[in-house]
Motif scaffolding. Sequence first.
Motif, PDB file in Angstrom:
ATOM      1  N   LYS A  20      -1.535  -4.218  12.748  1.00 37.65           N
ATOM      2  CA  LYS A  20      -1.151  -4.266  14.167  1.00 37.65           C
ATOM      3  C   LYS A  20      -0.645  -2.884  14.483  1.00 37.65           C
ATOM      4  O   LYS A  20       0.502  -2.551  14.147  1.00 37.65           O
ATOM      5  CB  LYS A  20      -0.022  -5.280  14.361  1.00 37.65           C
ATOM      6  N   GLY A  21      -1.499  -2.056  15.028  1.00 39.06           N
ATOM      7  CA  GLY A  21      -1.133  -0.654  15.211  1.00 39.06           C
ATOM      8  C   GLY A  21      -0.905  -0.027  13.839  1.00 39.06           C
ATOM      9  O   GLY A  21      -1.778  -0.101  12.974  1.00 39.06           O
ATOM     10  N   ASP A  22       0.299   0.510  13.640  1.00 39.73           N
ATOM     11  CA  ASP A  22       0.607   1.159  12.358  1.00 39.73           C
ATOM     12  C   ASP A  22       1.244   0.220  11.349  1.00 39.73           C
ATOM     13  O   ASP A  22       1.583   0.630  10.236  1.00 39.73           O
ATOM     14  CB  ASP A  22       1.603   2.312  12.633  1.00 39.73           C
ATOM     15  N   VAL A  23       1.440  -1.027  11.766  1.00 42.17           N
ATOM     16  CA  VAL A  23       2.232  -1.960  10.950  1.00 42.17           C
ATOM     17  C   VAL A  23       1.320  -3.009  10.316  1.00 42.17           C
ATOM     18  O   VAL A  23       0.434  -3.557  10.987  1.00 42.17           O
ATOM     19  CB  VAL A  23       3.279  -2.662  11.859  1.00 42.17           C
ATOM     20  N   PRO A  24       1.534  -3.303   9.020  1.00 46.03           N
ATOM     21  CA  PRO A  24       0.688  -4.341   8.409  1.00 46.03           C
ATOM     22  C   PRO A  24       1.013  -5.724   8.977  1.00 46.03           C
ATOM     23  O   PRO A  24       2.183  -6.035   9.200  1.00 46.03           O
ATOM     24  CB  PRO A  24       1.060  -4.270   6.920  1.00 46.03           C
ATOM     25  N   VAL A  25      -0.014  -6.516   9.195  1.00 45.35           N
ATOM     26  CA  VAL A  25       0.185  -7.888   9.680  1.00 45.35           C
ATOM     27  C   VAL A  25       1.063  -8.642   8.675  1.00 45.35           C
ATOM     28  O   VAL A  25       0.873  -8.529   7.464  1.00 45.35           O
ATOM     29  CB  VAL A  25      -1.191  -8.592   9.841  1.00 45.35           C
ATOM     30  N   GLY A  26       2.047  -9.380   9.186  1.00 44.32           N
ATOM     31  CA  GLY A  26       2.944 -10.126   8.302  1.00 44.32           C
ATOM     32  C   GLY A  26       4.134  -9.296   7.838  1.00 44.32           C
ATOM     33  O   GLY A  26       4.982  -9.781   7.099  1.00 44.32           O
ATOM     34  N   GLY A  27       4.146  -8.009   8.231  1.00 46.05           N
ATOM     35  CA  GLY A  27       5.298  -7.161   7.925  1.00 46.05           C
ATOM     36  C   GLY A  27       5.328  -6.632   6.491  1.00 46.05           C
ATOM     37  O   GLY A  27       6.261  -5.950   6.098  1.00 46.05           O
ATOM     38  N   GLN A  28       4.335  -6.954   5.692  1.00 48.94           N
ATOM     39  CA  GLN A  28       4.289  -6.481   4.297  1.00 48.94           C
ATOM     40  C   GLN A  28       2.866  -6.024   3.994  1.00 48.94           C
ATOM     41  O   GLN A  28       1.903  -6.608   4.501  1.00 48.94           O
ATOM     42  CB  GLN A  28       4.526  -7.666   3.348  1.00 48.94           C
ATOM     43  N   TRP A  29       2.762  -5.027   3.105  1.00 51.24           N
ATOM     44  CA  TRP A  29       1.428  -4.568   2.712  1.00 51.24           C
ATOM     45  C   TRP A  29       0.802  -5.508   1.684  1.00 51.24           C
ATOM     46  O   TRP A  29      -0.406  -5.593   1.556  1.00 51.24           O
ATOM     47  CB  TRP A  29       1.510  -3.167   2.099  1.00 51.24           C
ATOM     48  N   ASN A  30       1.656  -6.188   0.934  1.00 48.93           N
ATOM     49  CA  ASN A  30       1.194  -6.802  -0.298  1.00 48.93           C
ATOM     50  C   ASN A  30       1.914  -8.135  -0.520  1.00 48.93           C
ATOM     51  O   ASN A  30       3.148  -8.179  -0.468  1.00 48.93           O
ATOM     52  CB  ASN A  30       1.544  -5.801  -1.421  1.00 48.93           C
ATOM     53  N   PHE A  31       1.141  -9.204  -0.757  1.00 47.44           N
ATOM     54  CA  PHE A  31       1.751 -10.534  -0.949  1.00 47.44           C
ATOM     55  C   PHE A  31       1.533 -11.024  -2.387  1.00 47.44           C
ATOM     56  O   PHE A  31       1.497 -12.226  -2.641  1.00 47.44           O
ATOM     57  CB  PHE A  31       1.159 -11.524   0.063  1.00 47.44           C
ATOM     58  N   ASP A  32       1.408 -10.083  -3.315  1.00 50.81           N
ATOM     59  CA  ASP A  32       1.062 -10.444  -4.689  1.00 50.81           C
ATOM     60  C   ASP A  32       2.052 -11.402  -5.337  1.00 50.81           C
ATOM     61  O   ASP A  32       1.674 -12.214  -6.177  1.00 50.81           O
ATOM     62  CB  ASP A  32       0.938  -9.185  -5.546  1.00 50.81           C
ATOM     63  N   ALA A  33       3.318 -11.260  -4.950  1.00 51.24           N
ATOM     64  CA  ALA A  33       4.335 -12.121  -5.573  1.00 51.24           C
ATOM     65  C   ALA A  33       4.002 -13.604  -5.355  1.00 51.24           C
ATOM     66  O   ALA A  33       4.390 -14.461  -6.164  1.00 51.24           O
ATOM     67  CB  ALA A  33       5.701 -11.793  -4.998  1.00 51.24           C
TER      68      ALA A  33
END
Length: 511
Positions: free
Chosen positions: A167-180
Motif C-alpha cells: 500500500k504505497g510504501d508500506v507492506p500490506v498487513g504492516g509487516q514484510w514477513n509472516f514466517d512466524a
Amino acid sequence: MKTLRLVLGDQLTRSISSLADLEPARDVVLMVEVAAEATYVRHHKQKIALIFSAMRHFAEGLRGEGITVDYVALEDQGNTGSFEGELRRALLRHEPDRVIVTEPGEWRVWQMMLEWRETMPVPVEIRADDRFVASRDEFAAWAKGRKTYRMEFFYREMRRKTGLLMKGDVPVGGQWNFDAENRKSLPAGYHPPQRLRFEPDAVTREVLALVERHFPDHFGDLAPFGWPVTRADALKALDHFIAVALEGFGDFQDAMKRGEDFLHHALLSPALNIGLLTPMELCRAAERAYLEGRAPLNAVEGFIRQVIGWREFVRGLYWNEMPGYAETNALSARRALPDFYWTGETDLACLKECITATRRNAYAHHIQRLMVTGNFALLAGVAPREIEQWYLLVYADAFEWVELPNVHGMVMFADGGLLASKPYAASGAYIDRMSDYCAGCRYDPAVKSGPGACPFNPLYWNFLIENEDKLGNNPRMAMPYRNLRRFSAERRAEITREAAAFLDEVAPRQG
Ligand code: FAD
Ligand code: DLZ
Ligand code: SF4
C-alpha cells in the motif's frame, strides 16, 4: 537480415527476448534435442521427458503461428549431440546473416555462447533473459559493497519494485514477513488437497518411449508422468494450486507427512523454470486470491516471498558469484555421497521417504530438500560437489542457477555464510516435530546415543564439534555451542566415536 534464433529447452516462453523482433517470413527458429544436455549430469528420466515434450509442444505452437521452426529431434540422422554441433549444422542449412539467442541459465552454457561470438562464421547476439523480476545488473548493484547477502532485504526491494502486497510504501498487513505463523505441523488425520496430474498426450507418450530407449539407466521412475508440458496445462496447474492449496501454503509450509508427497506446495517450479509460466503471473494470481478473500495473508505473502524473494535472490547471487562460488568449501567437507541417495535403501525412515518420493516424482518439497536430504549431507560432511550433482540431476526443476546457491549456500554452508547467516543444521528432534516420519523408524529421535539412537543426534553434535573453529563464534550458533560446551570430555569423545563409526560405513572420507 535473415536471423537464426536458437531457443533452449528452458526458454519456452513466447515473449522470450530471442524471439522479440522475429520476422516469420524470413527468420528460422532452431530447437535441438541433444545428448550432451541430457547427460552432462544423468538427469532424472522425468526431467528429460518434461523438457523434450515441452520443447516439441512449444515448436508446434510456433509453427501454428506460421513461424519456420527447424527442430532437431534426438534420433534425427546426423544429430551431433551438442548445442555447438547443431548450431553449426543449422548455419549450413539456412545460411543466416546472424544468430540471436537469449542468455542461458547455467554458467557452463554461458561460456559456450561467449565462445560462439568469436568462433561462429556469423555474428552471434546474446540477449538478456528478461523473464526475471531483477536483472543481473540490478542484483549486482544491490550486492555491491555488501560482505554477505541477506534475502530479506533484497526481497523488500522486490516488493517495492513490483508493488506486490504494497500500500504505497508500506507492506500490506504492516509487516514484510509472516514466517512466524508458517511453522505448523499437520493435525492428526489431516488430508491435504488432491493435486492435478496431466495424462500424457501422443507427443509426450512418444517422448516417454524415447527416454526409456536412450536413458534407461538414469535415476528415477519414468511413469507415472503427470507434469504439465504446455503453457495451457501449466496455467491450469496454477489455477488449481490457487484454488485448492494456496490457502494452507503458509501454515503447513514446513510440514512433512508420510505418503503425502506434495501437501500444500505449488508444484509449479518445473513449468516456471522452463518458461511455461512467468514469476509475476504466479504472484499476481496469489495476490488476487488474497484481495478477493480466498487465501490468508500469511499464505500469500509466504508464497510471493518464495518467488520474488528466494528465487530472484539465488539467481542474482549465482550470476554475481560464479564461477568462484562453486569452488568454495568453507567447512572442508570431504565425504562421499552415501549410496542410499540413489537407491533409497536405508533404515533412516525420513531419508527413505524423501529419496523414494524423489525417485517417484522427480520432486520433493522444500523442507524435505532442506531439512532431510540436505541436513543429512551437511551433518555428514558430504563433499559439496557430490551433493550438488545429486540435486542437479534428481529434480525436474533443477537448473544450476537455482540449484547451486540452494545446495552450496543454503544447505552446505560451503560459501562460509555469503547466502545464509548460519547452517540449517538440526538433530532428530526437528524432523520429529515437523513430520510423522519417526513413528515409522527403527531409530528413536529421543535417544541421544547408543543403539537405537536417531543417527541425526550424534551427527548433529559431531558437526558442531568438528566445525567449532569455524562456527563457534557465530552469534546465531551461540545457543547450541553453549550446550555443547557443557558436555564432558567423555561425552564429546563418545559422540565423535559414534558419528565416525556410522559415517565411515555409509559415507567414507575422501582425499
Ligand atoms: P513451493 O514450495 O510451492 O514454492 C513456490 C515457488 O517458490 C517455487 O515454485 C519456486 O519457484 C520458488 N521457490 C521456493 N523456494 C525457493 C528457493 N529456495 N529458491 C528458489 N526458488 C524457490 N528450486 C528450483 O526451482 N530448482 C532447484 O534445483 C532447487 N533446488 C533446491 C535444492 C535444495 C537443497 C533446496 C533446499 C531447495 C531447492 N529449490 C530448488 C527450492 C525449492 O525447494 C523448490 O523451488 C520447490 O521445492 C519447488 O516446488 P514448488 O513449486 O512446489 O514450490
Ligand atoms: C536439461 C535439458 C535437457 C535434458 N535437454 C535439452 C536439450 O536437448 N536441448 C535443449 O535445448 N535444452 C535441454 N535442456 C536444458 C538445457 O540444459 C539448459 O537450457 C541449459 O542448461 C541452460 O540453462
Ligand atoms: Fe529420521 Fe531419526 Fe526420525 Fe528415524 S528417528 S525418521 S532417522 S529423524
